[in-house]
Enzyme design. Structure first.
Site, PDB file in Angstrom:
ATOM      1  N   PRO A   1       0.829  -1.213   0.000  1.00 30.03           N
ATOM      2  CA  PRO A   1       0.000   0.000   0.000  1.00 30.03           C
ATOM      3  C   PRO A   1       0.858   1.256   0.000  1.00 30.03           C
ATOM      4  O   PRO A   1       1.971   1.253   0.526  1.00 30.03           O
ATOM      5  CB  PRO A   1      -0.797  -0.118   1.310  1.00 30.03           C
ATOM      6  CG  PRO A   1       0.062  -0.958   2.201  1.00 30.03           C
ATOM      7  CD  PRO A   1       0.767  -1.930   1.288  1.00 30.03           C
ATOM      8  N   ASP A   2       0.354   2.330  -0.618  1.00 27.22           N
ATOM      9  CA  ASP A   2       1.061   3.599  -0.498  1.00 27.22           C
ATOM     10  C   ASP A   2       0.763   4.176   0.887  1.00 27.22           C
ATOM     11  O   ASP A   2       0.099   3.564   1.709  1.00 27.22           O
ATOM     12  CB  ASP A   2       0.692   4.566  -1.629  1.00 27.22           C
ATOM     13  CG  ASP A   2      -0.771   4.994  -1.591  1.00 27.22           C
ATOM     14  OD1 ASP A   2      -1.451   4.710  -0.586  1.00 27.22           O
ATOM     15  OD2 ASP A   2      -1.221   5.602  -2.565  1.00 27.22           O
ATOM     16  N   PHE A   3       1.269   5.360   1.151  1.00 32.67           N
ATOM     17  CA  PHE A   3       1.154   5.896   2.504  1.00 32.67           C
ATOM     18  C   PHE A   3      -0.110   6.716   2.725  1.00 32.67           C
ATOM     19  O   PHE A   3      -0.713   6.653   3.793  1.00 32.67           O
ATOM     20  CB  PHE A   3       2.386   6.763   2.836  1.00 32.67           C
ATOM     21  CG  PHE A   3       3.619   5.936   3.067  1.00 32.67           C
ATOM     22  CD1 PHE A   3       3.959   5.530   4.339  1.00 32.67           C
ATOM     23  CD2 PHE A   3       4.429   5.559   2.014  1.00 32.67           C
ATOM     24  CE1 PHE A   3       5.098   4.758   4.572  1.00 32.67           C
ATOM     25  CE2 PHE A   3       5.562   4.793   2.225  1.00 32.67           C
ATOM     26  CZ  PHE A   3       5.900   4.391   3.505  1.00 32.67           C
ATOM     27  N   ARG A   4      -0.523   7.496   1.731  1.00 34.33           N
ATOM     28  CA  ARG A   4      -1.498   8.543   2.015  1.00 34.33           C
ATOM     29  C   ARG A   4      -2.865   8.382   1.364  1.00 34.33           C
ATOM     30  O   ARG A   4      -3.729   9.213   1.563  1.00 34.33           O
ATOM     31  CB  ARG A   4      -0.902   9.907   1.619  1.00 34.33           C
ATOM     32  CG  ARG A   4       0.243  10.305   2.538  1.00 34.33           C
ATOM     33  CD  ARG A   4       0.949  11.570   2.088  1.00 34.33           C
ATOM     34  NE  ARG A   4       1.906  11.996   3.096  1.00 34.33           N
ATOM     35  CZ  ARG A   4       3.100  11.447   3.272  1.00 34.33           C
ATOM     36  NH1 ARG A   4       3.472  10.461   2.494  1.00 34.33           N
ATOM     37  NH2 ARG A   4       3.914  11.870   4.223  1.00 34.33           N
TER      38      ARG A   4
ATOM     39  N   ASN B   1      11.041   5.039  -2.127  1.00 38.05           N
ATOM     40  CA  ASN B   1      10.548   3.784  -1.574  1.00 38.05           C
ATOM     41  C   ASN B   1      11.595   3.079  -0.722  1.00 38.05           C
ATOM     42  O   ASN B   1      12.792   3.119  -1.025  1.00 38.05           O
ATOM     43  CB  ASN B   1      10.083   2.863  -2.700  1.00 38.05           C
ATOM     44  CG  ASN B   1       8.955   3.472  -3.506  1.00 38.05           C
ATOM     45  OD1 ASN B   1       8.204   4.307  -2.990  1.00 38.05           O
ATOM     46  ND2 ASN B   1       8.828   3.086  -4.760  1.00 38.05           N
TER      47      ASN B   1
ATOM     48  N   ASP C   1      11.119  -0.272  -0.071  1.00 32.27           N
ATOM     49  CA  ASP C   1      10.820  -1.691  -0.269  1.00 32.27           C
ATOM     50  C   ASP C   1      11.920  -2.469  -0.980  1.00 32.27           C
ATOM     51  O   ASP C   1      11.819  -3.693  -1.114  1.00 32.27           O
ATOM     52  CB  ASP C   1       9.491  -1.850  -1.022  1.00 32.27           C
ATOM     53  CG  ASP C   1       9.437  -1.039  -2.317  1.00 32.27           C
ATOM     54  OD1 ASP C   1      10.461  -0.934  -3.020  1.00 32.27           O
ATOM     55  OD2 ASP C   1       8.358  -0.489  -2.615  1.00 32.27           O
TER      56      ASP C   1
ATOM     57  N   HIS D   1      15.120   7.814   0.939  1.00 31.77           N
ATOM     58  CA  HIS D   1      14.628   7.601   2.298  1.00 31.77           C
ATOM     59  C   HIS D   1      15.203   6.331   2.914  1.00 31.77           C
ATOM     60  O   HIS D   1      14.648   5.783   3.870  1.00 31.77           O
ATOM     61  CB  HIS D   1      13.099   7.560   2.309  1.00 31.77           C
ATOM     62  CG  HIS D   1      12.484   8.849   1.871  1.00 31.77           C
ATOM     63  ND1 HIS D   1      11.179   8.942   1.407  1.00 31.77           N
ATOM     64  CD2 HIS D   1      12.978  10.112   1.808  1.00 31.77           C
ATOM     65  CE1 HIS D   1      10.917  10.202   1.082  1.00 31.77           C
ATOM     66  NE2 HIS D   1      11.994  10.918   1.306  1.00 31.77           N
TER      67      HIS D   1
END
Length: 340
Positions: free
Chosen positions: A38-41, A112, A114, A131
């Protein structure tokens, strides 16, 4: 595909076909959602909306360094779900790999964590993880670096929270938390790359809300002479607030865009090879099978034409395949009779 998107793909492909063209990708969580991450927002489906079960004081606390020091358990729970190996790269990840294989890639800047860029085969020298990622771990007190495997073992075996043998500080993956600085490599690489951007370069921004700084500011710093493209569900950041006439905009799925751009460039068969190589097995000899994976660093596209041929054969209609197999068996029987 809409007429606007079709036109955008043709425009982008024309830029890429320039013999001197080099591409910089800037990507976010949107290129990984089709992988199951899932994305964050996104309201309702985003990561932050689904963290209520962790009883956090606020959703972002799971990535807050002060909160982690007091209570590492929520991050451990999340890390177990998101850890590398649980997901496979998307079409768009493999498209970026194709740009690398074709000599068209200058750099991938990713927000990302991941590590799917690595899983797709993007080489470390071509990758800047703005990040951080799960690839390495460090102590939050003395900053000593630890190998990836120790944290992986801790979350898989439900061990106690990892502590540094030197200072007893907590160990966590080198993911940038709120309250931590971005890697120095992010700033030094971008300063160097931005200074070199010219008219033959293309900056492709994909799958991001461009809401988190300083990453969100990168497209605004791209020189006017350099072509920019956005592949996203909607216009964001500088593409919305300060668009340029030369911007190439594709509004839709990044995976669909990857297939369409690959087709326009004549790379679709190559993309099929990459997206299928984790499942295709080839008989190497009588006793051993080998499987192409994204970790095969020496994999060359010109050496796997037989893989593509196998793909094409497997796509035949069932009746055609059955007829072909029957014919092959009849030939084998005839050869056997001649031998007898």
């Amino acid at each position: 595909m809409t007429e606007k998107n079709a036109t955008s793909i043709k425009r982008l492909a024309k830029l890429v076909k320039n013999p001197n063209a080099k591409v910089i990708f800037m990507v976010g969580a949107g290129i990984s959602t089709s992988c199951g991450i899932p994305d964050f927002r996104s309201p309702g489906t985003g990561l932050y909306d689904n963290l209520a079960k962790l009883n956090l004081p606020f959703a972002e606390a799971v990535f807050d360094i002060d909160f982690f020091e007091k209570n590492p358990e929520p991050f451990y729970t999340l890390a177990k779900e998101l850890y590398p190996g649980n997901y496979e790269p998307s079409n768009f990840h493999y498209l970026m790999r194709l740009f690398q294989d074709k000599g068209k890639l200058h750099r991938v800047y990713t927000q990302n964590i991941d590590t799917l860029e690595r899983a797709a085969g993007i080489l470390p020298d071509n990758l800047v993880e703005a990040h951080g990622s799960f690839a390495k771990n460090h102590c939050i007190k003395c900053h000593k670096v630890f190998v990836q495997e120790i944290f992986e073992q801790a979350i898989n075996e439900d061990k106690e929270f990892l502590k540094c043998v030197h200072c007893n500080g907590l160990i966590k993956p080198q993911i940038v938390f709120f309250g931590e600085n971005l890697p120095s490599l992010f700033f030094s690489s971008w300063d160097d790359d931005c200074a070199k951007l010219g008219e033959d370069h293309i900056v492709i921004v994909a799958g991001t809300s461009l809401a988190v700084y300083p990453f969100a500011s990168l497209p605004t710093e791209v020189p006017k002479i350099t072509n920019r493209s956005l592949i996203n569900l909607q216009r964001v950041g500088d593409f919305k607030n300060n668009p340029r006439k030369s911007d190439v905009i594709y509004l839709g799925s990044s995976d669909h865009a990857a297939e369409q751009l690959a087709a326009e460039l004549g790379w679709l068969d190559d993309l099929k090879i990459l997206t299928n190589m984790t499942t295709i097995k080839l008989q190497e000899d009588e006793n051993r099978e080998t499987c192409f994976t994204h970790e095969d660093k020496d994999l060359k596209l010109d050496k796997v034409a037989d893989v593509l041929e196998k793909l094409k054969l497997d796509e035949r209609e069932p009746e055609e395949k059955a007829g072909s197999e029957k014919g092959e068996k009849e030939k084998e029987l005839e050869v056997q009779k001649e031998r007898d």
